[in-house]
Design a protein around this motif. Structure first.
Motif, short mmCIF file in Angstrom:
data_model
loop_
_atom_site.label_atom_id
_atom_site.label_comp_id
_atom_site.label_asym_id
_atom_site.label_seq_id
_atom_site.Cartn_x
_atom_site.Cartn_y
_atom_site.Cartn_z
N SER A 154 -4.46 -2.32 -3.02
CA SER A 154 -4.94 -3.08 -4.18
C SER A 154 -4.53 -4.53 -3.98
CB SER A 154 -4.29 -2.55 -5.47
OG SER A 154 -2.89 -2.76 -5.39
N THR A 155 -5.18 -5.41 -4.72
CA THR A 155 -4.79 -6.82 -4.61
C THR A 155 -3.39 -7.03 -5.18
OG1 THR A 155 -6.11 -7.28 -6.59
CG2 THR A 155 -7.13 -7.77 -4.48
N SER A 183 -11.05 2.36 -2.76
CA SER A 183 -9.79 2.30 -3.51
C SER A 183 -10.04 2.20 -5.02
CB SER A 183 -8.94 1.11 -3.03
OG SER A 183 -9.53 -0.11 -3.41
N GLY A 184 -11.32 2.26 -5.43
CA GLY A 184 -11.61 2.39 -6.86
C GLY A 184 -12.28 1.20 -7.52
N VAL A 185 -12.61 0.16 -6.76
CA VAL A 185 -13.30 -1.00 -7.35
C VAL A 185 -14.81 -0.85 -7.07
CG1 VAL A 185 -13.60 -3.50 -7.29
CG2 VAL A 185 -11.31 -2.52 -7.02
N ASP A 186 -15.59 -0.70 -8.13
CA ASP A 186 -17.03 -0.55 -7.92
C ASP A 186 -17.67 -1.92 -7.67
OD1 ASP A 186 -19.65 0.04 -7.70
OD2 ASP A 186 -19.82 1.11 -9.62
N VAL A 187 -17.75 -2.26 -6.39
CA VAL A 187 -18.25 -3.59 -6.01
C VAL A 187 -19.76 -3.73 -6.22
CG1 VAL A 187 -16.40 -3.94 -4.33
CG2 VAL A 187 -18.55 -2.93 -3.57
N GLY A 222 -13.38 5.43 -5.27
CA GLY A 222 -12.06 5.98 -5.53
C GLY A 222 -11.65 7.13 -4.62
N SER A 223 -12.42 7.39 -3.58
CA SER A 223 -12.12 8.53 -2.69
C SER A 223 -10.89 8.28 -1.81
CB SER A 223 -13.31 8.81 -1.78
OG SER A 223 -13.53 7.68 -0.93
#
Ligand SMILES: [Zn+2]
Ligand SMILES: [Zn+2]
Length: 279
Positions: A154-155, A183-187, A222-223
């Motif tokens: 994560s950032t 990692s879970g950020v829907d870009v 998020g996988s």
């Protein structure tokens, strides 16, 4: 935006410039040695001069180098940390010789004893590597997809390292779209992307963002799995254009690290597709 791809430097690093130019790159990323072997490649002064000459002739505007896959500065194993630092040093030296703008690396994995311990090991190693950087050549931490015990998922995790290094003036970030998605950020969602970019700006600052890796993902949001897919062919599909067209990214190199049609990397058609999806 400077559109580009990771290209092979097999047969001599100058070949990478020509490979990139042939498929329509404005920017390229290369390995300066085989990414799965510790042994460094000895680049002759002639090979370095040829690289610079081909770059000038082809008009490739940006060059970044990617560190070996073996590198793990967060490892609890002292021997691995030593080898990793040596490999990073060799990459930075070659990057400097060829006039690259950045060396991108994965922060590493603490292998189970926790983020704090991992950060404690990474920071002194990075501090000495940063001595090899210049105003033109930065060290760039890449965000990870977040499997296992990786550092930098994560950032916020990257911010911890950035803070511990006292916001070193030549320390930057490379954002990978596939890793962020995993990692879970829907870009592909404008609001989610805005929020994540605002976070990065608060934590580290957008002036530190120097490069993008543009990869679609084979695995879901998020996988935490790092499986690149060619642009438009994975779970992001054309939604990757939301990422590409974010105004914060306008002047950055956008590098494909995708399998391509035959698992030999991106081709001219994929570069064209990237351009069509981008700003
Ligand atoms: Zn990447
Ligand atoms: Zn990856």
């Amino acid at each position: 935006m400077l559109y580009g791809a990771h290209v092979s430097s097999a047969g001599g690093i100058a070949n990478a410039v020509d490979r990139g130019s042939e498929i329509g790159c404005d920017a390229i990323q290369i390995f300066t040695q085989s990414p799965r072997m510790w042994r460094p490649t000895d680049h002759t002064p002639e090979a370095v001069a040829l690289f610079r000459e081909r770059r000038a002739e082809t008009g490739i505007q940006s060059v970044v180098c990617h560190a070996l896959y073996l590198v793990n500065l967060a490892s609890p194993d002292r021997e691995i940390r030593k080898k990793s630092a040596g490999a990073m040093r060799a990459t930075l030296e070659t990057a400097s010789a060829i006039g690259a703008e950045g060396v991108i690396f994965h922060v590493g994995s603490h292998l189970g004893d926790g983020l704090a311990a991992g950060v404690r090991r990474v920071v002194p190693a990075m501090r000495s590597l940063l001595e090899l950087t210049t105003d033109d050549l930065w060290l760039l931490m890449e965000n990870s997809a977040g499997p296992g015990a990786t550092v930098g998922r994560s950032t916020e995790e990257l911010e911890r390292i950035y803070d511990r290094l006292d916001h070193h003036p030549r320390l930057g970030i490379c954002l990978d779209s596939c890793h962020w998605f995993a990692s879970g950020v829907d870009v592909t969602d404008p609001e989610a992307l805005d929020a994540a970019i605002d976070g990065l700006d608060r934590q580290i600052g957008l002036d530190r963002l120097r490069c993008l890796h543009v990869n679609d993902s084979q695995t879901s949001l998020g996988s935490n799995r790092d499986r690149h897919e060619s642009v438009g062919r994975g779970l992001m599909g054309d939604g990757i254009s939301v990422f590409l067209r974010h105004p914060a990214f306008r002047d950055l190199p956008a590098i494909l690290e995708t399998p391509g049609p035959d698992s030999h990397g991106p081709d001219a058609a994929e570069l064209a597709r990237l351009r069509a999806l981008g700003p």
